[in-house]
Scaffold this motif. Structure first.
Motif, mmCIF file in Angstrom:
data_model
loop_
_atom_site.group_PDB
_atom_site.id
_atom_site.type_symbol
_atom_site.label_atom_id
_atom_site.label_comp_id
_atom_site.label_asym_id
_atom_site.label_seq_id
_atom_site.Cartn_x
_atom_site.Cartn_y
_atom_site.Cartn_z
ATOM 1 N N MET A 81 0.830 -1.213 0.000
ATOM 2 C CA MET A 81 0.000 0.000 0.000
ATOM 3 C C MET A 81 0.861 1.258 0.000
ATOM 4 S SD MET A 81 -3.328 -0.617 2.428
ATOM 5 C CE MET A 81 -2.443 -1.015 3.904
ATOM 6 N N LEU A 82 2.003 1.212 0.689
ATOM 7 C CA LEU A 82 2.877 2.376 0.782
ATOM 8 C C LEU A 82 3.842 2.485 -0.389
ATOM 9 C CD1 LEU A 82 3.619 2.182 4.587
ATOM 10 C CD2 LEU A 82 2.175 3.851 3.409
ATOM 11 N N GLY A 83 3.806 1.511 -1.296
ATOM 12 C CA GLY A 83 4.697 1.548 -2.450
ATOM 13 C C GLY A 83 6.132 1.221 -2.103
ATOM 14 N N LEU A 84 6.326 0.433 -1.056
ATOM 15 C CA LEU A 84 7.674 0.112 -0.604
ATOM 16 C C LEU A 84 8.180 -1.230 -1.106
ATOM 17 C CD1 LEU A 84 7.347 1.424 3.038
ATOM 18 C CD2 LEU A 84 8.596 2.482 1.159
ATOM 19 N N ILE A 85 7.339 -1.985 -1.806
ATOM 20 C CA ILE A 85 7.810 -3.212 -2.442
ATOM 21 C C ILE A 85 7.329 -3.198 -3.886
ATOM 22 C CG2 ILE A 85 7.957 -4.631 -0.377
ATOM 23 C CD1 ILE A 85 5.273 -5.865 -1.081
ATOM 24 N N GLY A 86 8.083 -3.839 -4.731
ATOM 25 C CA GLY A 86 7.722 -3.924 -6.142
ATOM 26 C C GLY A 86 8.010 -5.317 -6.663
ATOM 27 N N GLU A 87 7.982 -5.441 -7.955
ATOM 28 C CA GLU A 87 8.298 -6.732 -8.576
ATOM 29 C C GLU A 87 9.774 -7.036 -8.369
ATOM 30 O OE1 GLU A 87 5.992 -8.723 -9.917
ATOM 31 O OE2 GLU A 87 4.554 -7.215 -9.253
ATOM 32 N N PRO A 88 10.149 -8.326 -8.319
ATOM 33 C CA PRO A 88 11.556 -8.679 -8.166
ATOM 34 C C PRO A 88 12.404 -8.079 -9.296
ATOM 35 C CG PRO A 88 10.182 -10.606 -7.835
ATOM 36 C CD PRO A 88 9.279 -9.509 -8.319
ATOM 37 N N GLY A 89 13.513 -7.462 -8.922
ATOM 38 C CA GLY A 89 14.407 -6.870 -9.915
ATOM 39 C C GLY A 89 14.049 -5.448 -10.293
ATOM 40 N N GLU A 90 12.933 -4.937 -9.806
ATOM 41 C CA GLU A 90 12.517 -3.556 -10.112
ATOM 42 C C GLU A 90 12.620 -2.702 -8.849
ATOM 43 O OE1 GLU A 90 8.661 -3.059 -11.743
ATOM 44 O OE2 GLU A 90 8.956 -4.540 -13.317
#
Length: 96
Positions: A81-90
């Motif tokens: 929700m906070l935008g602190l994780i993304g797709e692996p490698g990004e």
């Protein structure tokens, strides 16, 4: 009845164990320059700086979320929700 003690007050005058020129405990100004003097006011950010998030800020935010999450699913949901994780490698969305 017992009297409640009032707030502790610093005695007037010099500290008996410190000299008059001792600056221990006085914080140094952090940033910002004004006529060659360093002031305690941070320099104004530019429009580009407002959206820039350092890797350390992302790490600290992730750690704060992890410490306060109820479990791993809660942690993952909050980070997303906070935008602190993304797709692996990004890069996470907060850094884009």
């Amino acid at each position: 009845m017992s009297a409640m003690p009032g707030p502790r007050r610093r005695p007037a005058g010099l500290h008996p164990e410190r000299g008059a020129t001792d600056t221990a405990g006085v914080p140094e100004p952090r940033s910002g320059h004004e006529g060659g003097l360093v002031t305690g006011v941070p320099a104004q950010r530019t429009a580009a700086d407002v959206y820039r998030v350092s890797e350390e800020q992302v790490h600290r935010a992730r750690m704060a979320v992890a410490r306060n999450a109820l479990d791993s699913d809660d942690c993952r949901e909050l980070l997303d929700m906070l935008g602190l994780i993304g797709e692996p490698g990004e890069a996470p969305p907060v850094r884009r």
